[in-house]
Design a protein around this motif. Structure first.
Motif, PDB file in Angstrom:
ATOM      1  N   ALA A 123      47.502  89.457  39.280  1.00 14.63           N
ATOM      2  CA  ALA A 123      46.634  88.461  38.659  1.00 14.63           C
ATOM      3  C   ALA A 123      47.458  87.291  38.138  1.00 14.63           C
ATOM      4  O   ALA A 123      47.022  86.141  38.185  1.00 14.63           O
ATOM      5  N   MET A 124      48.670  87.570  37.666  1.00 15.27           N
ATOM      6  CA  MET A 124      49.511  86.508  37.125  1.00 15.27           C
ATOM      7  C   MET A 124      49.879  85.494  38.203  1.00 15.27           C
ATOM      8  O   MET A 124      49.796  84.275  37.988  1.00 15.27           O
ATOM      9  N   GLU A 125      50.280  85.969  39.368  1.00 15.23           N
ATOM     10  CA  GLU A 125      50.696  85.082  40.455  1.00 15.23           C
ATOM     11  C   GLU A 125      49.573  84.786  41.439  1.00 15.23           C
ATOM     12  O   GLU A 125      49.802  84.121  42.441  1.00 15.23           O
ATOM     13  N   ASN A 126      48.383  85.297  41.163  1.00 14.11           N
ATOM     14  CA  ASN A 126      47.233  85.126  42.052  1.00 14.11           C
ATOM     15  C   ASN A 126      47.567  85.592  43.470  1.00 14.11           C
ATOM     16  O   ASN A 126      47.271  84.908  44.456  1.00 14.11           O
ATOM     17  N   ARG A 127      48.171  86.752  43.567  1.00 14.97           N
ATOM     18  CA  ARG A 127      48.573  87.309  44.853  1.00 14.97           C
ATOM     19  C   ARG A 127      47.541  88.322  45.351  1.00 14.97           C
ATOM     20  O   ARG A 127      47.292  89.338  44.701  1.00 14.97           O
ATOM     21  N   ASN A 128      46.923  88.016  46.471  1.00 17.52           N
ATOM     22  CA  ASN A 128      45.986  88.923  47.161  1.00 17.52           C
ATOM     23  C   ASN A 128      44.727  89.247  46.352  1.00 17.52           C
ATOM     24  O   ASN A 128      44.013  90.194  46.694  1.00 17.52           O
ATOM     25  N   VAL A 129      44.436  88.475  45.311  1.00 18.44           N
ATOM     26  CA  VAL A 129      43.262  88.785  44.487  1.00 18.44           C
ATOM     27  C   VAL A 129      41.977  88.527  45.266  1.00 18.44           C
ATOM     28  O   VAL A 129      41.135  89.424  45.417  1.00 18.44           O
ATOM     29  N   ASP A 130      41.809  87.303  45.777  1.00 21.97           N
ATOM     30  CA  ASP A 130      40.603  87.008  46.569  1.00 21.97           C
ATOM     31  C   ASP A 130      40.519  87.917  47.794  1.00 21.97           C
ATOM     32  O   ASP A 130      39.431  88.374  48.167  1.00 21.97           O
ATOM     33  N   LEU A 131      41.666  88.180  48.406  1.00 20.53           N
ATOM     34  CA  LEU A 131      41.692  89.018  49.607  1.00 20.53           C
ATOM     35  C   LEU A 131      41.166  90.413  49.316  1.00 20.53           C
ATOM     36  O   LEU A 131      40.447  90.999  50.132  1.00 20.53           O
ATOM     37  N   ALA A 132      41.494  90.967  48.161  1.00 21.72           N
ATOM     38  CA  ALA A 132      41.029  92.309  47.808  1.00 21.72           C
ATOM     39  C   ALA A 132      39.508  92.370  47.761  1.00 21.72           C
ATOM     40  O   ALA A 132      38.886  93.302  48.297  1.00 21.72           O
ATOM     41  N   PHE A 133      38.889  91.370  47.151  1.00 27.66           N
ATOM     42  CA  PHE A 133      37.426  91.360  47.051  1.00 27.66           C
ATOM     43  C   PHE A 133      36.777  91.074  48.410  1.00 27.66           C
ATOM     44  O   PHE A 133      35.708  91.618  48.717  1.00 27.66           O
ATOM     45  N   GLU A 134      37.416  90.247  49.218  1.00 27.26           N
ATOM     46  CA  GLU A 134      36.912  89.998  50.566  1.00 27.26           C
ATOM     47  C   GLU A 134      36.990  91.264  51.425  1.00 27.26           C
ATOM     48  O   GLU A 134      36.071  91.559  52.196  1.00 27.26           O
ATOM     49  N   MET A 135      38.083  91.999  51.294  1.00 27.56           N
ATOM     50  CA  MET A 135      38.233  93.258  52.038  1.00 27.56           C
ATOM     51  C   MET A 135      37.142  94.249  51.658  1.00 27.56           C
ATOM     52  O   MET A 135      36.557  94.918  52.519  1.00 27.56           O
ATOM     53  N   MET A 136      36.865  94.347  50.365  1.00 27.48           N
ATOM     54  CA  MET A 136      35.839  95.278  49.900  1.00 27.48           C
ATOM     55  C   MET A 136      34.464  94.888  50.437  1.00 27.48           C
ATOM     56  O   MET A 136      33.731  95.719  50.990  1.00 27.48           O
ATOM     57  N   ALA A 137      34.093  93.621  50.277  1.00 25.38           N
ATOM     58  CA  ALA A 137      32.771  93.172  50.729  1.00 25.38           C
ATOM     59  C   ALA A 137      32.615  93.345  52.242  1.00 25.38           C
ATOM     60  O   ALA A 137      31.556  93.785  52.722  1.00 25.38           O
ATOM     61  N   SER A 138      33.658  93.018  53.000  1.00 25.14           N
ATOM     62  CA  SER A 138      33.603  93.154  54.465  1.00 25.14           C
ATOM     63  C   SER A 138      33.467  94.612  54.873  1.00 25.14           C
ATOM     64  O   SER A 138      32.728  94.939  55.810  1.00 25.14           O
TER      65      SER A 138
END
Length: 214
Positions: free
Chosen positions: A155-170
C-alpha cells in the motif's frame, strides 16, 4: 440481434490477522493514497467501488474490511456466508500471520453456502523486503494448496494494489460465466443489479412502388 449486458455486485471480504495492513490496502485502492491505519479495525468497515470488466461489464465491489482480533470474530463470522470472494492477507514480515492463513481459510470455508468461493492470497508490505520472514516460494506453495492465486502488494508504494482487486473481480466473473458459481436465492455474494438489452436496429423495409393508375 439482441445484446444482453449484465451488471453485478460482488461481496468481497478481507481476512487476516490484526495489523497486516488490510485497511491500508483498502484505503490505497479507494482513495489512491497511502493512509496507514492508526489502530486496528473494530468490527467491520464497509467500502464500495465500481469497476468495469471487458466487454463493458460494470461491477460494484462491496468490500468488507474485517477486524483480525479474536474478540471480534463473532461479528466477522456473520459476514462469511454471504461472500463470493475472500482476500487472505498476511504480512510478509510477520511469519505468524502467514501461518494463521490456514485458520482463516478453514473458518470461512466451513461457513460458505455456495459450491465455490474465490480466494486470493495477498502477501502485504512487500516494500519491507529486507525484513521478510516469508519467501515468495512458500507463499506460492500455500496458494496452490488453497486453490488460490498469490500476489505481493504494498500500500505504501502502491504496488499491485489495483491489480489485486482486478484479479479478484475477473476471477469471480469468469466463475459466473463458466457456471461454477450460481445465484442462490437469499444469498448476497453476487447480485444482478442491472440488465441492459441493446436491440440492433432493423433495416427499414422498402415498400414496392405503386404504379400510377391514371
Amino acid at each position: 440481434m439482441n445484446l444482453i449486458i449484465w451488471h453485478y455486485q460482488f461481496r468481497i471480504l478481507l481476512l487476516g490477522d490484526s495489523m497486516v495492513g488490510k485497511t491500508s490496502l483498502l484505503r490505497r485502492y479507494m482513495e489512491h493514497r497511502f493512509s496507514p491505519s492508526p489502530c486496528p479495525t473494530v468490527g467491520v468497515e464497509f467500502y464500495s467501488r465500481v469497476m468495469e470488466l471487458p466487454p463493458g461489464i460494470k461491477v460494484k465491489l462491496q468490500l468488507w474490511d474485517t477486524a483480525g482480533q479474536e474478540r471480534f470474530r463473532c461479528i466477522t463470522r456473520s459476514f462469511y456466508r454471504n461472500a463470493v470472494g475472500v482476500f487472505l492477507v498476511f504480512d510478509m514480515t510477520n511469519r505468524r500471520s502467514f501461518e494463521n492463513i490456514f485458520e482463516w481459510y478453514n473458518e470461512v470455508s466451513n461457513a460458505q453456502v455456495v459450491e465455490k468461493l474465490i480466494f486470493l492470497l495477498i502477501g502485504h508490505k512487500s516494500d519491507l523486503r529486507s525484513y521478510n520472514r516469508v519467501t515468495t516460494e512458500e507463499a506460492e506453495g500455500l496458494a496452490i494448496s488453497l486453490g488460490a492465486h498469490f500476489i505481493e502488494t504494498s500500500a505504501m508504494e502502491n504496488r499491485n494494489v489495483d491489480l489485486a482487486f482486478e484479479m479478484m473481480a475477473s476471477a469471480i466473473y469468469d466463475a459466473l460465466r463458466n457456471k461454477e458459481i450460481s445465484l442462490e436465492e437469499g444469498w448476497e455474494g453476487v447480485k444482478v443489479i442491472h440488465k441492459k438489452t441493446a436491440i440492433k436496429p432493423q433495416q427499414k423495409k422498402q415498400l414496392p412502388e405503386e404504379k400510377c393508375q391514371c
